[in-house]
Design a protein around this motif. Structure first.
Motif, PDB file in Angstrom:
ATOM      1  N   LYS A 126       0.921  -1.111  -0.085  1.00 14.22           N
ATOM      2  CA  LYS A 126       0.131   0.001   0.171  1.00 14.22           C
ATOM      3  C   LYS A 126       0.798   1.195  -0.020  1.00 14.22           C
ATOM      4  CE  LYS A 126      -3.345   0.082   3.116  1.00 14.22           C
ATOM      5  NZ  LYS A 126      -4.150   0.466   4.015  1.00 14.22           N
ATOM      6  N   VAL A 127       0.782   1.973  -1.194  1.00 11.75           N
ATOM      7  CA  VAL A 127       1.362   3.365  -1.258  1.00 11.75           C
ATOM      8  C   VAL A 127       0.844   4.289  -0.959  1.00 11.75           C
ATOM      9  CG1 VAL A 127       3.316   4.514  -2.715  1.00 11.75           C
ATOM     10  CG2 VAL A 127       3.011   1.918  -2.983  1.00 11.75           C
ATOM     11  N   SER A 128       0.882   5.387  -0.216  1.00 10.01           N
ATOM     12  CA  SER A 128       0.663   6.560   0.189  1.00 10.01           C
ATOM     13  C   SER A 128       1.314   7.793  -0.456  1.00 10.01           C
ATOM     14  CB  SER A 128       0.096   6.444   1.789  1.00 10.01           C
ATOM     15  OG  SER A 128      -0.612   5.363   2.092  1.00 10.01           O
ATOM     16  N   ARG A 185      -4.023  10.258  -1.233  1.00  8.44           N
ATOM     17  CA  ARG A 185      -3.902   9.290  -2.173  1.00  8.44           C
ATOM     18  C   ARG A 185      -3.352   8.099  -1.754  1.00  8.44           C
ATOM     19  NH1 ARG A 185      -0.524   9.274  -7.441  1.00  8.44           N
ATOM     20  NH2 ARG A 185      -1.540   7.796  -8.549  1.00  8.44           N
ATOM     21  N   GLN A 186      -3.856   6.942  -2.085  1.00 11.85           N
ATOM     22  CA  GLN A 186      -3.329   5.463  -1.663  1.00 11.85           C
ATOM     23  C   GLN A 186      -3.413   4.696  -3.021  1.00 11.85           C
ATOM     24  OE1 GLN A 186      -5.177   3.916   1.643  1.00 11.85           O
ATOM     25  NE2 GLN A 186      -3.441   5.008   3.214  1.00 11.85           N
ATOM     26  N   CYS A 187      -2.420   3.862  -3.271  1.00 13.24           N
ATOM     27  CA  CYS A 187      -2.441   2.922  -4.358  1.00 13.24           C
ATOM     28  C   CYS A 187      -1.973   1.673  -3.941  1.00 13.24           C
ATOM     29  CB  CYS A 187      -1.433   3.548  -5.425  1.00 13.24           C
ATOM     30  SG  CYS A 187      -2.064   5.001  -6.168  1.00 13.24           S
ATOM     31  N   ILE A 188      -2.256   0.344  -4.625  1.00  9.34           N
ATOM     32  CA  ILE A 188      -1.908  -0.905  -4.448  1.00  9.34           C
ATOM     33  C   ILE A 188      -0.821  -1.215  -5.170  1.00  9.34           C
ATOM     34  CG2 ILE A 188      -2.896  -3.246  -3.756  1.00  9.34           C
ATOM     35  CD1 ILE A 188      -3.593  -1.260  -1.611  1.00  9.34           C
ATOM     36  N   VAL A 189      -0.052  -1.994  -4.899  1.00 10.09           N
ATOM     37  CA  VAL A 189       1.062  -2.656  -5.715  1.00 10.09           C
ATOM     38  C   VAL A 189       0.942  -3.964  -5.554  1.00 10.09           C
ATOM     39  CG1 VAL A 189       3.358  -2.829  -6.567  1.00 10.09           C
ATOM     40  CG2 VAL A 189       2.508  -0.687  -5.681  1.00 10.09           C
ATOM     41  N   ASP A 232       5.384   4.220 -11.273  1.00  8.76           N
ATOM     42  CA  ASP A 232       4.002   4.665 -11.684  1.00  8.76           C
ATOM     43  C   ASP A 232       2.936   3.670 -12.370  1.00  8.76           C
ATOM     44  OD1 ASP A 232       4.164   7.393 -10.419  1.00  8.76           O
ATOM     45  OD2 ASP A 232       4.759   8.262 -12.345  1.00  8.76           O
ATOM     46  N   LYS A 233       3.868   2.923 -13.055  1.00  8.10           N
ATOM     47  CA  LYS A 233       3.097   1.924 -14.075  1.00  8.10           C
ATOM     48  C   LYS A 233       2.637   0.683 -13.180  1.00  8.10           C
ATOM     49  CE  LYS A 233       7.365  -0.628 -15.407  1.00  8.10           C
ATOM     50  NZ  LYS A 233       7.001  -1.757 -14.458  1.00  8.10           N
ATOM     51  N   ASP A 234       3.195   0.561 -11.943  1.00  7.93           N
ATOM     52  CA  ASP A 234       3.027  -0.510 -10.990  1.00  7.93           C
ATOM     53  C   ASP A 234       1.652  -0.078  -9.865  1.00  7.93           C
ATOM     54  OD1 ASP A 234       5.537  -1.806 -11.696  1.00  7.93           O
ATOM     55  OD2 ASP A 234       6.382  -0.779 -10.297  1.00  7.93           O
ATOM     56  N   LEU A 235       1.293   1.107 -10.026  1.00  6.51           N
ATOM     57  CA  LEU A 235       0.207   1.266  -9.097  1.00  6.51           C
ATOM     58  C   LEU A 235      -1.189   0.817  -9.567  1.00  6.51           C
ATOM     59  CD1 LEU A 235       1.458   4.946  -8.389  1.00  6.51           C
ATOM     60  CD2 LEU A 235       1.955   2.856  -7.079  1.00  6.51           C
ATOM     61  N   GLN A 236      -1.845   0.619  -8.998  1.00  2.00           N
ATOM     62  CA  GLN A 236      -3.360   0.149  -9.134  1.00  2.00           C
ATOM     63  C   GLN A 236      -4.444   0.470  -7.961  1.00  2.00           C
ATOM     64  OE1 GLN A 236      -3.102  -4.275  -9.377  1.00  2.00           O
ATOM     65  NE2 GLN A 236      -1.472  -4.285 -10.768  1.00  2.00           N
ATOM     66  N   ASP A 237      -5.481   0.461  -8.207  1.00  2.01           N
ATOM     67  CA  ASP A 237      -6.579   0.712  -7.463  1.00  2.01           C
ATOM     68  C   ASP A 237      -6.473   1.845  -6.688  1.00  2.01           C
ATOM     69  OD1 ASP A 237      -7.687  -1.592  -7.913  1.00  2.01           O
ATOM     70  OD2 ASP A 237      -6.735  -2.903  -6.574  1.00  2.01           O
ATOM     71  N   CYS A 238      -6.073   3.035  -7.300  1.00  2.00           N
ATOM     72  CA  CYS A 238      -5.509   4.270  -6.572  1.00  2.00           C
ATOM     73  C   CYS A 238      -7.093   5.176  -6.068  1.00  2.00           C
ATOM     74  CB  CYS A 238      -4.731   5.244  -7.513  1.00  2.00           C
ATOM     75  SG  CYS A 238      -3.326   4.553  -7.879  1.00  2.00           S
ATOM     76  N   THR A 239      -7.105   5.516  -5.041  1.00  2.00           N
ATOM     77  CA  THR A 239      -8.125   6.254  -4.604  1.00  2.00           C
ATOM     78  C   THR A 239      -7.734   7.741  -4.536  1.00  2.00           C
ATOM     79  OG1 THR A 239      -7.503   6.092  -2.016  1.00  2.00           O
ATOM     80  CG2 THR A 239      -8.867   4.544  -2.902  1.00  2.00           C
TER      81      THR A 239
END
Length: 115
Positions: free
Chosen positions: A81-83, A88-92, A107-114
């Motif tokens: 979980k990257v914040s 803003r939070q994203c999942i890898v 950036d290309k690894d980030l998924q499901d960003c809020t």
């Protein structure tokens, strides 16, 4: 004098072997275009997030192109979980973390960003 020299050589060899055994540890390399304010790991698919690793950085965040030694992380298969600032939070998903290696997030690894 030779025994002292031999003892010094043995001691030096022992120290370098111990240093090699410790290695550099697992490091995170922020290749995203923004500064990370949080980086938490969970065993893949479990959503059981560990501590925020960026808090161990001197300024408590990880700038673009900065590396950080991760603590308490064993080699394995993880999600992260990257914040970022602004909540803003994203999942890898599916990070394969190896001993004494660098794991990078781009950036290309980030998924499901809020947000």
């Amino acid at each position: 004098m030779r025994p002292a020299l031999a003892a010094t050589a043995v001691l030096a060899a022992g120290l370098s072997t111990a240093a090699l055994a410790q290695g550099k540890g697992i490091r995170l390399w922020n290749l995203t275009t923004a500064t990370m304010t949080g980086f938490q790991l969970s065993p893949a698919g479990q959503n059981n997030w560990g501590p925020n690793q960026t808090l161990s950085d001197k300024d408590k965040e990880l700038d673009h192109d900065e590396r950080l030694k991760l603590s308490g992380v064993e080699p394995g298969h993880y999600d992260a979980k990257v914040s970022y600032s602004g909540d803003r939070q994203c999942i890898v998903r599916g990070l394969d973390i190896k001993a004494d290696a660098v794991v990078s997030v781009a950036d290309k690894d980030l998924q499901d960003c809020t947000k």
